[in-house]
Design an enzyme around this catalytic site. Structure first.
Site, mmCIF file in Angstrom:
data_model
loop_
_atom_site.group_PDB
_atom_site.id
_atom_site.type_symbol
_atom_site.label_atom_id
_atom_site.label_comp_id
_atom_site.label_asym_id
_atom_site.label_seq_id
_atom_site.Cartn_x
_atom_site.Cartn_y
_atom_site.Cartn_z
ATOM 1 N NE ARG A 181 -46.423 -26.974 80.546
ATOM 2 C CZ ARG A 181 -47.362 -27.748 81.097
ATOM 3 N NH1 ARG A 181 -47.972 -28.670 80.376
ATOM 4 N NH2 ARG A 181 -47.691 -27.594 82.361
ATOM 5 C CB SER A 259 -42.960 -22.317 84.257
ATOM 6 O OG SER A 259 -43.853 -22.257 85.342
ATOM 7 C CD GLU A 355 -42.835 -24.579 80.460
ATOM 8 O OE1 GLU A 355 -43.692 -23.820 79.985
ATOM 9 O OE2 GLU A 355 -43.002 -25.220 81.510
#
Length: 359
Positions: A181, A259, A355
């Site tokens: 990520r 998420s 995130e």
């Protein structure tokens, strides 16, 4: 940073073609549905618009914030920087090679639309990442991924426009510094490109012949349920869409950013210690010997599923997702996220990393 320069116009673009808006409500432009106002917003509908912004007598020197689909964003305040709303469209097969199809898409194309287009036209390889929210331009920034595939595994090159010079460049995948990520586009230091460039188009390398990526629990369950042991790309696509719709909220129905926390990666020794205290923890061994832990399982184990802070809440079907339950504000989302971090750290000794970008 090595890059392939693209052809640039010899004369400065005409700045009069820009679509500039003032006092824009950003609530429709972030999937969390959080309130914020952009003092100035410019719609980037072609790569040349970035050059027009750079050459603009006022906008050129102003701080800038690049906005795609707003699916990885938590807005806690109004935005003073000039918001560049990337809306570049278009998908095409750029090249057919012996070992791959090269597909190019505009940065403003919805990611799921690209996945559907590639399957409809016979170029599989992105099906494991079906139904991920956001745009094509945001995909390399976050190095999105799901069910065993990340964008870095399918990326050929990224076309960018420099926010200082207005010059275009084509960055091959190996200079994008992809991580979990993470990418060169998320950092501003040490040669990072955050705030320094705008992604305008992305090229994907879809391998030939196609090979399915299986092995995740949800896919194995679908294979067992259906008796299909050799699924084709369309079957995998259908399964993943069904799984995601069953456990993740639709941003069009209830605001969320997917998420919210990264799945932490720990050493084998750390994992063994945690298993000793919590034998049921969901974990996935990695090729390098490390272990990825399921953040959602840890959050659920700490009792957060369904809990609220103001209008923000932990989704009652998936603890990894925070949602806008009742006209939440960005500050409430951040407060809830920090409380979860402290709770998980207190029990497992692991600090969860968010995130989304918090602005």
């Amino acid at each position: 940073m090595p890059a392939s320069p693209l052809s640039a116009e010899s004369s400065a673009p005409d700045t009069s073609g820009l679509v500039i808006e003032a006092g824009v409500n950003l609530k429709p432009y972030n999937t969390f549905g959080l309130p914020a106002v952009a003092q100035r917003l410019v719609r980037i509908r072609e790569a040349a618009d970035v050059r027009r912004v750079v050459d603009h007598p006022e906008l050129g020197r102003a701080p800038k914030f690049v906005l795609g689909g707003g699916s990885n964003l938590v807005l806690t305040r109004d935005v003073d920087a000039v918001v560049l709303k990337v809306e570049i469209q278009g998908i095409r097969l750029l090249e057919t090679r012996e070992d791959a199809w090269i597909v190019e898409a505009g940065a403003g194309v919805a990611w799921h639309d690209l996945v559907c287009w590639t399957l409809d036209h016979g170029y599989p390889g992105l099906e494991n990442m079906a139904l991920i929210p956001g745009t094509v331009g945001a995909a390399p920034v976050q190095n999105i991924g799901a069910y065993g595939i990340e964008v870095k595994d399918r990326l050929e090159a990224v076309e960018v426009m420099d926010l200082i010079t207005g010059r275009p460049a084509l960055l091959p995948a190996d200079v994008c510094r992809f991580g979990y990520r993470d990418s060169v586009f998320k950092h501003s230091d040490f040669g990072g490109l955050a705030g320094k460039s705008v992604i305008t188009r992305v090229r994907f390398r879809l391998p030939r012949p196609w090979q399915p990526v299986l092995g995740y629990l949800e896919i194995e369950r679908k294979m067992a349920e259906t008796g299909i042991t050799q699924p084709d790309a369309r079957q995998i696509f259908d399964w993943i869409v069904a799984v995601r719709r069953a456990k993740l909220p639709d941003p069009k129905v209830i605001g969320n950013a997917g998420s919210f926390f990264k799945n932490p990666v720990v050493s084998a020794e750390q994992c063994k210690d945690i298993i000793g205290r919590d034998p049921g923890i969901v974990h996935y061994p990695m090729p390098d010997g490390s272990v990825k832990l399921a953040a959602g399982w840890m959050i659920d184990a700490c009792g957060w599923k369904g809990k609220t802070v103001g209008g923000a809440a932990v989704y009652d079907k998936q603890a990894l997702v925070l949602v806008n339950k009742a006209d939440a504000r960005g500050a409430e989302v951040v407060t809830l996220a920090r409380a979860i971090q402290e709770s998980v750290y207190g029990r497992f000794g692991i600090r969860l990393e968010p995130e989304p970008v918090v602005l």
